[in-house]
Design a protein around this motif. Structure first.
Motif, PDB file in Angstrom:
ATOM      1  N   ILE A   1       3.773 -22.033 -10.080  1.00 58.11           N
ATOM      2  CA  ILE A   1       4.395 -21.123  -9.120  1.00 58.11           C
ATOM      3  C   ILE A   1       5.130 -21.968  -8.093  1.00 58.11           C
ATOM      4  O   ILE A   1       4.534 -22.840  -7.456  1.00 58.11           O
ATOM      5  CB  ILE A   1       3.345 -20.226  -8.459  1.00 58.11           C
ATOM      6  CG1 ILE A   1       2.651 -19.385  -9.541  1.00 58.11           C
ATOM      7  CG2 ILE A   1       3.976 -19.313  -7.419  1.00 58.11           C
ATOM      8  CD1 ILE A   1       1.244 -19.040  -9.227  1.00 58.11           C
ATOM      9  N   ILE A   2       6.424 -21.708  -7.916  1.00 60.95           N
ATOM     10  CA  ILE A   2       7.245 -22.573  -7.083  1.00 60.95           C
ATOM     11  C   ILE A   2       8.140 -21.747  -6.159  1.00 60.95           C
ATOM     12  O   ILE A   2       8.433 -20.580  -6.415  1.00 60.95           O
ATOM     13  CB  ILE A   2       8.111 -23.530  -7.927  1.00 60.95           C
ATOM     14  CG1 ILE A   2       9.152 -22.765  -8.754  1.00 60.95           C
ATOM     15  CG2 ILE A   2       7.236 -24.380  -8.848  1.00 60.95           C
ATOM     16  CD1 ILE A   2      10.169 -23.667  -9.444  1.00 60.95           C
ATOM     17  N   ASN A   3       8.567 -22.387  -5.071  1.00 59.93           N
ATOM     18  CA  ASN A   3       9.658 -21.910  -4.215  1.00 59.93           C
ATOM     19  C   ASN A   3       9.387 -20.574  -3.530  1.00 59.93           C
ATOM     20  O   ASN A   3      10.316 -19.784  -3.330  1.00 59.93           O
ATOM     21  CB  ASN A   3      10.976 -21.812  -5.016  1.00 59.93           C
ATOM     22  CG  ASN A   3      11.429 -23.160  -5.535  1.00 59.93           C
ATOM     23  OD1 ASN A   3      11.120 -24.200  -4.952  1.00 59.93           O
ATOM     24  ND2 ASN A   3      12.136 -23.152  -6.650  1.00 59.93           N
ATOM     25  N   GLY A   4       8.143 -20.333  -3.149  1.00 61.85           N
ATOM     26  CA  GLY A   4       7.875 -19.138  -2.360  1.00 61.85           C
ATOM     27  C   GLY A   4       8.313 -19.340  -0.914  1.00 61.85           C
ATOM     28  O   GLY A   4       7.960 -20.348  -0.292  1.00 61.85           O
ATOM     29  N   ASN A   5       9.067 -18.406  -0.382  1.00 63.15           N
ATOM     30  CA  ASN A   5       9.449 -18.501   1.020  1.00 63.15           C
ATOM     31  C   ASN A   5       8.232 -18.278   1.921  1.00 63.15           C
ATOM     32  O   ASN A   5       8.189 -18.764   3.040  1.00 63.15           O
ATOM     33  CB  ASN A   5      10.539 -17.488   1.352  1.00 63.15           C
ATOM     34  CG  ASN A   5      11.209 -17.771   2.682  1.00 63.15           C
ATOM     35  OD1 ASN A   5      11.608 -18.900   2.962  1.00 63.15           O
ATOM     36  ND2 ASN A   5      11.327 -16.754   3.515  1.00 63.15           N
ATOM     37  N   ASN A   6       7.251 -17.541   1.404  1.00 68.41           N
ATOM     38  CA  ASN A   6       5.980 -17.383   2.096  1.00 68.41           C
ATOM     39  C   ASN A   6       4.891 -18.115   1.312  1.00 68.41           C
ATOM     40  O   ASN A   6       4.756 -19.320   1.417  1.00 68.41           O
ATOM     41  CB  ASN A   6       5.652 -15.900   2.280  1.00 68.41           C
ATOM     42  CG  ASN A   6       6.560 -15.230   3.287  1.00 68.41           C
ATOM     43  OD1 ASN A   6       6.973 -15.837   4.264  1.00 68.41           O
ATOM     44  ND2 ASN A   6       6.901 -13.983   3.044  1.00 68.41           N
ATOM     45  N   LYS A   7       4.143 -17.384   0.482  1.00 69.36           N
ATOM     46  CA  LYS A   7       3.024 -17.983  -0.247  1.00 69.36           C
ATOM     47  C   LYS A   7       3.333 -18.120  -1.733  1.00 69.36           C
ATOM     48  O   LYS A   7       4.187 -17.431  -2.279  1.00 69.36           O
ATOM     49  CB  LYS A   7       1.762 -17.119  -0.096  1.00 69.36           C
ATOM     50  CG  LYS A   7       1.096 -17.203   1.270  1.00 69.36           C
ATOM     51  CD  LYS A   7       1.669 -16.264   2.262  1.00 69.36           C
ATOM     52  CE  LYS A   7       0.837 -16.218   3.538  1.00 69.36           C
ATOM     53  NZ  LYS A   7       1.481 -15.402   4.605  1.00 69.36           N
ATOM     54  N   GLY A   8       2.559 -19.014  -2.367  1.00 72.09           N
ATOM     55  CA  GLY A   8       2.613 -19.082  -3.824  1.00 72.09           C
ATOM     56  C   GLY A   8       1.853 -17.917  -4.431  1.00 72.09           C
ATOM     57  O   GLY A   8       2.406 -17.101  -5.167  1.00 72.09           O
ATOM     58  N   ILE A   9       0.549 -17.841  -4.129  1.00 75.96           N
ATOM     59  CA  ILE A   9      -0.288 -16.705  -4.515  1.00 75.96           C
ATOM     60  C   ILE A   9      -0.893 -16.136  -3.244  1.00 75.96           C
ATOM     61  O   ILE A   9      -1.540 -16.859  -2.484  1.00 75.96           O
ATOM     62  CB  ILE A   9      -1.407 -17.111  -5.488  1.00 75.96           C
ATOM     63  CG1 ILE A   9      -0.813 -17.677  -6.789  1.00 75.96           C
ATOM     64  CG2 ILE A   9      -2.312 -15.921  -5.793  1.00 75.96           C
ATOM     65  CD1 ILE A   9      -1.856 -18.199  -7.755  1.00 75.96           C
ATOM     66  N   ALA A  10      -0.690 -14.839  -3.016  1.00 73.90           N
ATOM     67  CA  ALA A  10      -1.246 -14.166  -1.842  1.00 73.90           C
ATOM     68  C   ALA A  10      -2.162 -13.056  -2.309  1.00 73.90           C
ATOM     69  O   ALA A  10      -1.808 -12.282  -3.204  1.00 73.90           O
ATOM     70  CB  ALA A  10      -0.135 -13.593  -0.971  1.00 73.90           C
ATOM     71  N   SER A  11      -3.365 -12.967  -1.723  1.00 73.86           N
ATOM     72  CA  SER A  11      -4.278 -11.886  -2.090  1.00 73.86           C
ATOM     73  C   SER A  11      -4.920 -11.304  -0.841  1.00 73.86           C
ATOM     74  O   SER A  11      -5.289 -12.030   0.086  1.00 73.86           O
ATOM     75  CB  SER A  11      -5.366 -12.384  -3.047  1.00 73.86           C
ATOM     76  OG  SER A  11      -6.212 -13.321  -2.426  1.00 73.86           O
ATOM     77  N   LYS A  12      -5.028  -9.973  -0.834  1.00 76.56           N
ATOM     78  CA  LYS A  12      -5.650  -9.265   0.277  1.00 76.56           C
ATOM     79  C   LYS A  12      -6.348  -8.027  -0.264  1.00 76.56           C
ATOM     80  O   LYS A  12      -5.769  -7.289  -1.060  1.00 76.56           O
ATOM     81  CB  LYS A  12      -4.601  -8.882   1.320  1.00 76.56           C
ATOM     82  CG  LYS A  12      -5.187  -8.266   2.594  1.00 76.56           C
ATOM     83  CD  LYS A  12      -4.097  -8.029   3.632  1.00 76.56           C
ATOM     84  CE  LYS A  12      -4.686  -7.494   4.925  1.00 76.56           C
ATOM     85  NZ  LYS A  12      -3.634  -7.259   5.955  1.00 76.56           N
ATOM     86  N   TYR A  13      -7.582  -7.822   0.170  1.00 72.81           N
ATOM     87  CA  TYR A  13      -8.401  -6.710  -0.316  1.00 72.81           C
ATOM     88  C   TYR A  13      -8.482  -6.741  -1.848  1.00 72.81           C
ATOM     89  O   TYR A  13      -7.987  -5.852  -2.540  1.00 72.81           O
ATOM     90  CB  TYR A  13      -7.867  -5.369   0.171  1.00 72.81           C
ATOM     91  CG  TYR A  13      -8.014  -5.143   1.655  1.00 72.81           C
ATOM     92  CD1 TYR A  13      -9.275  -5.053   2.245  1.00 72.81           C
ATOM     93  CD2 TYR A  13      -6.891  -5.021   2.469  1.00 72.81           C
ATOM     94  CE1 TYR A  13      -9.413  -4.855   3.614  1.00 72.81           C
ATOM     95  CE2 TYR A  13      -7.017  -4.815   3.837  1.00 72.81           C
ATOM     96  CZ  TYR A  13      -8.281  -4.738   4.400  1.00 72.81           C
ATOM     97  OH  TYR A  13      -8.421  -4.536   5.748  1.00 72.81           O
ATOM     98  N   VAL A  14      -9.102  -7.795  -2.352  1.00 72.74           N
ATOM     99  CA  VAL A  14      -9.272  -7.963  -3.793  1.00 72.74           C
ATOM    100  C   VAL A  14     -10.751  -8.197  -4.079  1.00 72.74           C
ATOM    101  O   VAL A  14     -11.391  -9.027  -3.431  1.00 72.74           O
ATOM    102  CB  VAL A  14      -8.442  -9.149  -4.329  1.00 72.74           C
ATOM    103  CG1 VAL A  14      -8.589  -9.256  -5.836  1.00 72.74           C
ATOM    104  CG2 VAL A  14      -6.978  -9.011  -3.944  1.00 72.74           C
ATOM    105  N   GLU A  15     -11.276  -7.492  -5.056  1.00 76.33           N
ATOM    106  CA  GLU A  15     -12.631  -7.738  -5.531  1.00 76.33           C
ATOM    107  C   GLU A  15     -12.534  -8.570  -6.804  1.00 76.33           C
ATOM    108  O   GLU A  15     -12.173  -8.068  -7.859  1.00 76.33           O
ATOM    109  CB  GLU A  15     -13.357  -6.425  -5.804  1.00 76.33           C
ATOM    110  CG  GLU A  15     -13.629  -5.590  -4.562  1.00 76.33           C
ATOM    111  CD  GLU A  15     -14.393  -4.321  -4.869  1.00 76.33           C
ATOM    112  OE1 GLU A  15     -14.796  -4.123  -6.041  1.00 76.33           O
ATOM    113  OE2 GLU A  15     -14.575  -3.510  -3.947  1.00 76.33           O
ATOM    114  N   ARG A  16     -12.803  -9.847  -6.668  1.00 81.66           N
ATOM    115  CA  ARG A  16     -12.837 -10.799  -7.774  1.00 81.66           C
ATOM    116  C   ARG A  16     -11.434 -11.213  -8.225  1.00 81.66           C
ATOM    117  O   ARG A  16     -10.757 -10.494  -8.929  1.00 81.66           O
ATOM    118  CB  ARG A  16     -13.649 -10.259  -8.963  1.00 81.66           C
ATOM    119  CG  ARG A  16     -15.107 -10.004  -8.635  1.00 81.66           C
ATOM    120  CD  ARG A  16     -15.836  -9.339  -9.784  1.00 81.66           C
ATOM    121  NE  ARG A  16     -15.264  -8.040 -10.113  1.00 81.66           N
ATOM    122  CZ  ARG A  16     -15.609  -6.897  -9.509  1.00 81.66           C
ATOM    123  NH1 ARG A  16     -16.496  -6.887  -8.543  1.00 81.66           N
ATOM    124  NH2 ARG A  16     -15.053  -5.757  -9.891  1.00 81.66           N
TER     125      ARG A  16
END
Length: 214
Positions: A125-140
């Motif tokens: 995963i490349i060149n994100g202006n913010n995050k590469g991987i973003a997670s919020k409110y995730v179960e597992r």
């Protein structure tokens, strides 16, 4: 590709390839058709091709895996989003070039309807202006054997999830925009939060910042 990660993030035993696309998809039209077909649980993507998502591609159903074929990861230009209430979603063996547009992969549940059982494996995963991987409110959520680089904020960012496992990942040249950004940033206020981490980080800013029980 059969997923055997049930001990990490539950629910991947259905992805045995028995209901996979008969031929690897080769363009955006074929990919969209397969993604919309509830009878297909594994979408194989042809090695070495490039598919421009033209922005954000939302995965709007459960029980689906997007799998790039060997030997060369197919490239998706744009962003994948896994939204509230989605479960049993896997992304494996692809390259996501966010092209300086927000995140590469965003898993975004809500407090009353979290996303569940998400796997990102063997991806770049490349060149994100913010995050590469973003997670919020995730179960597992499990992130395995991924390379995340060149994202201007955090390589991996997590907040308010109940289980995250990061293993055998390499994160570098992330967090270049602000000193407060990190290769990996996690925070949580959930009582049942668990966090497991094993990654190499080479960033211009900070490495790991983890807030919450471990």
């Amino acid at each position: 590709m059969a997923f055997t990660t049930g001990t990490d993030a539950n629910g991947f035993t259905t992805f045995s390839g028995t209901a996979s696309t008969p031929d690897p998809v080769t363009d955006l039209s074929e990919f969209n058709t397969a993604l919309a077909d509830s009878n297909v649980d594994v979408i194989n993507v042809q090695s070495g091709i490039t598919i421009n998502l033209s922005g954000t591609k939302t995965i709007s159903r459960d029980g689906v895996a997007i799998v790039g074929e060997s030997p060369t990861r197919p490239i998706f230009q744009g962003k994948f989003k896994i939204g509230a209430g989605r479960s049993n979603v896997a992304i494996a063996g692809i390259k996501v070039d966010a092209q300086n547009g927000n995140d590469g992969i965003a898993v975004e549940g809500i407090s009353t309807n979290p996303a569940k059982d998400v796997l990102v494996e063997d991806c770049e995963i490349i060149n994100g202006n913010n995050k590469g991987i973003a997670s919020k409110y995730v179960e597992r959520i499990t992130i395995k054997r991924c390379i995340i680089r060149g994202c201007k904020q955090d390589g991996i960012w997590q907040k308010l999830s109940s289980f995250m496992k990061i293993t055998e990942c390499v994160l570098y040249d992330n967090g270049t925009r602000l000193d407060k950004d990190h290769g990996c940033y996690t925070s949580s206020f959930n009582d049942d939060y668990e966090f497991s981490y094993n990654a190499s980080i080479f960033n211009k800013a900070n490495g790991l910042k983890h807030r919450g029980p471990s």
